[in-house]
Design a protein around this motif. Structure first.
Motif, mmCIF file in Angstrom:
data_model
loop_
_atom_site.group_PDB
_atom_site.id
_atom_site.type_symbol
_atom_site.label_atom_id
_atom_site.label_comp_id
_atom_site.label_asym_id
_atom_site.label_seq_id
_atom_site.Cartn_x
_atom_site.Cartn_y
_atom_site.Cartn_z
ATOM 1 N N ARG B 73 0.814 -1.223 0.000
ATOM 2 C CA ARG B 73 0.000 0.000 0.000
ATOM 3 C C ARG B 73 0.846 1.271 0.000
ATOM 4 O O ARG B 73 0.353 2.351 -0.293
ATOM 5 C CB ARG B 73 -0.931 0.007 1.194
ATOM 6 N N PHE B 98 -12.976 3.437 -2.529
ATOM 7 C CA PHE B 98 -12.373 2.586 -1.496
ATOM 8 C C PHE B 98 -10.904 2.914 -1.184
ATOM 9 O O PHE B 98 -10.536 3.084 -0.014
ATOM 10 C CB PHE B 98 -12.537 1.121 -1.910
ATOM 11 N N PRO B 99 -10.037 3.036 -2.200
ATOM 12 C CA PRO B 99 -8.632 3.352 -1.878
ATOM 13 C C PRO B 99 -8.459 4.741 -1.256
ATOM 14 O O PRO B 99 -7.514 4.954 -0.495
ATOM 15 C CB PRO B 99 -7.921 3.253 -3.230
ATOM 16 N N LYS B 101 -10.613 6.175 0.808
ATOM 17 C CA LYS B 101 -11.022 6.079 2.209
ATOM 18 C C LYS B 101 -9.874 5.582 3.070
ATOM 19 O O LYS B 101 -9.650 6.084 4.170
ATOM 20 C CB LYS B 101 -12.207 5.116 2.338
ATOM 21 N N ALA B 102 -9.166 4.597 2.550
ATOM 22 C CA ALA B 102 -8.047 4.044 3.325
ATOM 23 C C ALA B 102 -6.989 5.105 3.574
ATOM 24 O O ALA B 102 -6.270 5.064 4.565
ATOM 25 C CB ALA B 102 -7.436 2.862 2.581
ATOM 26 N N ARG B 103 -6.892 6.060 2.638
ATOM 27 C CA ARG B 103 -5.852 7.078 2.761
ATOM 28 C C ARG B 103 -6.358 8.345 3.428
ATOM 29 O O ARG B 103 -5.721 9.393 3.363
ATOM 30 C CB ARG B 103 -5.274 7.375 1.381
ATOM 31 N N LYS B 104 -7.550 8.238 4.032
ATOM 32 C CA LYS B 104 -8.079 9.337 4.829
ATOM 33 C C LYS B 104 -8.205 10.649 4.049
ATOM 34 O O LYS B 104 -7.921 11.724 4.558
ATOM 35 C CB LYS B 104 -7.223 9.576 6.078
ATOM 36 N N ARG B 150 -6.420 7.400 -7.395
ATOM 37 C CA ARG B 150 -5.450 7.964 -6.443
ATOM 38 C C ARG B 150 -4.134 8.357 -7.112
ATOM 39 O O ARG B 150 -3.133 8.557 -6.438
ATOM 40 C CB ARG B 150 -5.231 7.014 -5.279
#
Lengths: 281, 371
Positions: B73, B98-99, B101-104, B150
């Motif tokens: 990641r 989704f990606p 969200k993981a990266r805030k 992203r």
């Protein structure tokens, strides 16, 4: 044409026979339940009467009230609900974690450990009873909710069920999530568990049944009447002299109601969860 | 910087090398295709770059840092999977998001980026659907949108077109090339399909059994295959190859094949003489074989296949393998069973050492990174 007619009547005969067999089987299964419900509504004198009454002409609803007031069914139900919830949450939680680990993670001795987990499936509860009793006694957890629940918080069957379910989650999804920035826990919560929801539901129902219907362990670990679960409480309904057989029958029906409700509500999920993975689809 | 460098990278499964000592230099913004038959290690190589597979030996750089021990990641890469790997329980919008969200990423910024990525790939009307409600091509575009949202430095694509039908594949091929141009990012693209490799790649890296065979621009791979494997793998119908022994008559050097002797061009003849090679394999692409009265080799026509725009004449040269001649549809086709003589231009000959399969050539193929 005579031939097709012959074949059609043959298949009709088979259908009729099948339904007759099903009706007989259903009757055998349902009759004791029916009699229990009937008896719970009969006055004490008629329960033992001959021939047995198959329909309550004068339903005694007071038997149910009696079970709740003198028989303390409410207290037993609350106890059972608490213990069952603890066990259900514990089993589902540990099974999801262990099942995920066995299905997705790579670690040494994985298969050996999994075989050990499976081996616990073969052990009847009586085998571990003494050891568990000593442990709970040492911890001073007799007559406590944690004492009633602790030995059942993990279960080999649940681990097996969840592992099979997680094996059905495509490896690519895990890889994609790893690249998208998700570690195992977040992947599990956001992707894997939502995808195996039918299996989780099936496991929850099984845990509920197992916990709700427990008899031997609660009997062993509780002395305090306030800590009795519903199945133990039933036994005392008659013994305590508060009521007779009629109230016991009413209590039995009360104890079974949550299970009926659960089975009816989750019937679909249950069948789907147990057969998922059997056929790829 | 989206430069990717692999140096001596090796991966073993149960002691067997899936990727063996792979050294590869992918330039920033390049479209590099990893090509090879199934099981050649191309997907393993890609997964090692992604960080989904640990490497046993060697070093991988992405940009200017070594990523051997960097989590997938954190490598600033995105990957498009053959199966698309969409999250089936989420909508298209949620999949693309989704990606982020993981990266805030902040919610309003997320919404903006999702809209932008969806517009880029023509998914704006499908954002509320779930993957099961989409066609194969649409799913593929969602997977791409999730990758571009992203803005990674490097895109990894693992056979992203192989689940599409033939017609859609041709269209998506062009779209991907166009997308690469617009994104100005590095793409490493795995495929077993030589047409995809030839049409999309700025360079092709060909792998066989975990070993890199050749890295070069598509035309060079086609015109100057580095060895027999590449020669036979690239091209459809494949290159005709035949083994023979070297014969010398005075200054002339030739190769004696079944059905006749073929003279070698003087440059290669010199190399053969100098290195004292006795056994050679000669190869000629089907479009470079002609049928003429003064041909070097005698052959019998077995089958004539017409493809509409061209014709394949399959000839038996006293035993297998058959020689395939590609003929223009305007030419007069021979009849099946005819005895013909086959010929070729000297500079259309590909010559390989019989022992190693390496190309025998007057100068070394370049294989250098494009400028």
């Amino acid at each position: 044409m005579a031939d097709t007619q012959h074949r059609r009547s043959g298949s009709l005969l088979r259908t009729v026979l099948l339904y007759v067999a099903l009706v007989v089987a259903a009757f055998i299964v349902l009759f004791p339940i029916y009699i229990t419900v009937v008896n719970s509504l009969l006055p004490l004198g008629q329960i033992l009467g001959k021939p047995p009454k198959l329909f309550p002409t004068d339903p005694q609803w007071g038997n149910y009230a009696e079970a709740f007031t003198n028989g303390r069914m409410a207290r037993y139900l609350v106890n059972s609900a608490i213990v069952t919830t603890l066990i259900m949450v514990g089993q589902v939680g540990t099974s999801i974690l262990a099942g995920y680990a066995f299905a997705v993670l790579r670690f040494p001795f994985k298969n050996t450990l999994f075989m050990l987990f499976l081996a616990t499936l073969m052990l009847p509860i009586e085998v571990t009873l003494v050891a568990n009793f000593q442990t709970i006694q040492t911890l001073g957890w007799q007559d406590t909710y944690q004492g009633l629940a602790a030995p059942f918080l993990a279960i080999g069957f649940g681990t097996f069920l969840m592992r099979q379910a997680f094996l059905g989650v495509p490896r690519d999804l895990r890889d994609a999530a790893a690249l998208d920035g998700y570690g195992h826990f977040r992947f599990m919560a956001r992707v894997a568990v939502p995808l195996v929801r039918p299996s989780v539901a099936a496991l929850a129902v099984f845990s509920f049944l197992l916990a709700w219907n427990q008899y031997l362990w609660p009997l062993l670990i509780t002395d305090d009447a306030d800590m009795r679960t519903v199945q133990i409480g039933l036994r005392t309904l008659k013994g305590e002299g508060a009521a007779g057989l009629d109230v016991l029958f009413a209590g039995t029906v009360i104890a079974a109601i949550p299970i009926f409700v659960l089975l009816i509500v989750f019937q679909k999920q249950l069948v789907r969860g147990l057969t998922s993975g059997a056929v790829k689809g | 910087m989206g430069q990717v460098v692999l140096s001596g990278v090796t991966k073993r499964f149960d002691g067997l090398a899936a990727v063996d000592d792979l050294t590869l230099d992918v330039a920033d913004r390049e479209f590099l295709v990893l090509l090879g038959p199934s099981g050649c290690g191309k997907s393993t190589a890609l997964r090692m770059i992604a960080g989904l597979e640990e490497i046993d030996e060697g070093t991988i750089w992405i940009g200017d840092r070594v990523v051997n021990d960097v989590e997938a990641r954190d490598r600033d890469i995105a990957m498009v999977f053959q199966t698309y790997a969409l999250y089936p329980h989420m909508t298209v919008a949620a999949n693309i998001e989704f990606p982020l969200k993981a990266r805030k990423v902040a919610p309003d910024e997320r919404a903006r980026l999702v809209t932008e990525a969806a517009e880029t790939l023509g998914l704006s009307d499908l954002l509320d659907r779930r993957p099961a409600q989409l066609s194969g091509g649409q799913r593929q575009r969602v997977a791409l949108a999730r990758a571009i949202v992203r803005r990674p430095a490097v895109f990894l694509m693992d056979e992203p077109l192989s689940n599409l039908d033939a017609k859609l594949r041709v269209q998506t091929r062009a779209e991907l090339v166009d997308l690469h141009r617009r994104l100005e990012a590095t793409v490493i693209y795995v495929t077993h399909d030589q047409v995809e490799a030839m049409t999309m790649g700025s360079r092709i890296a060909i792998l066989d059994q975990g070993v890199l065979q050749q890295v070069a621009p598509p035309q060079e791979v086609y015109e100057r295959p580095a060895n027999l494997f590449v020669a036979r793998f690239i091209g459809n119908p494949p290159m005709n190859t035949m083994a023979g022994e070297v014969v010398q008559e005075g200054a002339d050097v030739g190769v004696r094949l079944r059905g006749g002797t073929i003279p070698l061009p003087s440059g290669i003849a010199g190399v053969v003489r100098e290195r004292d090679l006795a056994e050679l394999i000669v190869g000629v692409r089907p479009e470079h074989v002609t049928m003429s009265a003064d041909g070097f080799i005698e052959a019998t026509v077995v089958v004539v296949e017409s493809l509409g725009h061209e014709r394949h004449v399959i000839c038996d040269v006293a035993g297998p393998p058959f020689v395939i001649v590609r003929q223009s549809i305007d030419e007069q086709p021979p009849a099946e069973g005819d005895i013909v003589r086959l010929s070729t231009e000297a500079d259309s000959l590909h010559v390989f050492e019989a022992e190693t399969g390496e190309r025998v050539d007057t100068d070394v193929p370049s294989g250098a990174a494009p400028t």
